[in-house]
Scaffold this active site. Structure first.
Site, PDB file in Angstrom:
ATOM      1  N   ASP A  25     113.679  51.888   7.323  1.00 47.05           N
ATOM      2  CA  ASP A  25     113.778  51.011   6.158  1.00 47.05           C
ATOM      3  C   ASP A  25     114.063  51.861   4.931  1.00 47.05           C
ATOM      4  O   ASP A  25     113.777  53.058   4.911  1.00 47.05           O
ATOM      5  CB  ASP A  25     112.505  50.199   5.945  1.00 47.05           C
ATOM      6  CG  ASP A  25     112.768  48.886   5.203  1.00 47.05           C
ATOM      7  OD1 ASP A  25     113.924  48.623   4.817  1.00 47.05           O
ATOM      8  OD2 ASP A  25     111.809  48.120   5.005  1.00 47.05           O
ATOM      9  N   GLY A  26     114.622  51.211   3.939  1.00 49.91           N
ATOM     10  CA  GLY A  26     114.901  51.860   2.671  1.00 49.91           C
ATOM     11  C   GLY A  26     114.551  50.914   1.542  1.00 49.91           C
ATOM     12  O   GLY A  26     114.534  49.697   1.717  1.00 49.91           O
ATOM     13  N   GLU A  63     118.877  52.539   3.033  1.00 50.17           N
ATOM     14  CA  GLU A  63     118.862  51.992   4.402  1.00 50.17           C
ATOM     15  C   GLU A  63     119.707  52.871   5.332  1.00 50.17           C
ATOM     16  O   GLU A  63     119.299  53.171   6.452  1.00 50.17           O
ATOM     17  CB  GLU A  63     119.398  50.558   4.411  1.00 50.17           C
ATOM     18  CG  GLU A  63     118.554  49.553   3.666  1.00 50.17           C
ATOM     19  CD  GLU A  63     117.359  49.032   4.449  1.00 50.17           C
ATOM     20  OE1 GLU A  63     117.129  49.483   5.593  1.00 50.17           O
ATOM     21  OE2 GLU A  63     116.652  48.160   3.910  1.00 50.17           O
ATOM     22  N   ASP A  89     115.814  46.069   9.333  1.00 55.42           N
ATOM     23  CA  ASP A  89     115.853  44.727   8.740  1.00 55.42           C
ATOM     24  C   ASP A  89     117.091  44.554   7.864  1.00 55.42           C
ATOM     25  O   ASP A  89     117.284  43.518   7.253  1.00 55.42           O
ATOM     26  CB  ASP A  89     114.570  44.422   7.957  1.00 55.42           C
ATOM     27  CG  ASP A  89     114.352  45.349   6.774  1.00 55.42           C
ATOM     28  OD1 ASP A  89     115.252  46.107   6.413  1.00 55.42           O
ATOM     29  OD2 ASP A  89     113.247  45.306   6.205  1.00 55.42           O
ATOM     30  N   HIS A 142     110.158  42.039   5.769  1.00 57.59           N
ATOM     31  CA  HIS A 142     108.925  41.676   5.049  1.00 57.59           C
ATOM     32  C   HIS A 142     108.027  40.744   5.862  1.00 57.59           C
ATOM     33  O   HIS A 142     107.594  39.711   5.380  1.00 57.59           O
ATOM     34  CB  HIS A 142     109.265  41.067   3.691  1.00 57.59           C
ATOM     35  CG  HIS A 142     110.221  41.902   2.918  1.00 57.59           C
ATOM     36  ND1 HIS A 142     109.873  43.110   2.346  1.00 57.59           N
ATOM     37  CD2 HIS A 142     111.531  41.742   2.642  1.00 57.59           C
ATOM     38  CE1 HIS A 142     110.918  43.628   1.738  1.00 57.59           C
ATOM     39  NE2 HIS A 142     111.936  42.833   1.906  1.00 57.59           N
ATOM     40  N   ASP A 156     108.592  49.808   5.950  1.00 59.80           N
ATOM     41  CA  ASP A 156     108.855  49.071   4.714  1.00 59.80           C
ATOM     42  C   ASP A 156     107.832  49.445   3.651  1.00 59.80           C
ATOM     43  O   ASP A 156     108.190  49.762   2.507  1.00 59.80           O
ATOM     44  CB  ASP A 156     108.823  47.562   4.991  1.00 59.80           C
ATOM     45  CG  ASP A 156     108.931  46.727   3.729  1.00 59.80           C
ATOM     46  OD1 ASP A 156     109.941  46.857   3.013  1.00 59.80           O
ATOM     47  OD2 ASP A 156     107.994  45.959   3.451  1.00 59.80           O
TER      48      ASP A 156
END
Length: 173
Positions: A25-26, A63, A89, A142, A156
């Protein structure tokens, strides 16, 4: 650019047949253009955590960097690896393998004759995809806390925490 590598992988045997799972994740504060990225890599019974921060960046760059850094970490261990399964995601990142052939054929140039956004990272990622057996799995972003371990939620939270920490350094009290 600052990259932190945490965790050591020991005694990895027969990577050619293993499925290596990577959660990435970023995150980015668009006002200050400070970003953070995180990746959790599972190789056998080992869990490796990678993360870093970058200034003057965007969410999509973070990302992409998360995926690139994680795959490069795995490839440095051994050149012949089974499947690398990446959980993300980011629709932007997950869609790159489907667009890779077209991007390459167009030399990463838009219809208007300009480089595509993030051309440097997209070229790197498409090259990694061509060199390795990589599968992307798009996961919901999320997700709420539950009793089930959720590694996407973990990366995240870490990426966002890294960004907050860097932003706090520049905001006066």
């Amino acid at each position: 650019m600052i990259f932190l590598y945490l965790g050591m992988v020991k005694n990895i045997k027969n990577l050619e047949t293993q499925i290596i799972e990577i959660y990435t994740d970023g995150s980015c504060n668009s006002k200050y253009k400070i970003g953070g990225w995180a990746a959790i890599i599972f190789i056998g019974n080992e869990k490796v955590l990678l993360h870093g921060v970058q200034e003057n960046t965007t969410h999509n760059r973070m990302e992409l960097i998360a995926v690139i850094e994680a795959v490069n970490y795995v490839l440095k261990m051994q050149s012949k690896i089974g499947l690398i399964r990446i959980f993300t995601d980011s629709q932007y990142v997950a869609g790159i393998p489907l667009r890779a052939k077209k991007l390459i054929s167009k030399n990463f140039i838009t219809k208007k004759g300009k480089d595509i956004q993030n051309v440097d990272l997209i070229k790197t990622l498409t090259s990694l995809i061509q060199q390795s057996n990589i599968e992307f799995v798009k996961v919901m972003a999320h997700q709420k806390l539950s009793d089930t371990i959720n590694y996407n939620r973990e990366v995240d939270k870490l990426a966002r925490k890294l960004v907050r920490k860097e932003v706090d350094k520049i905001i006066p009290d």
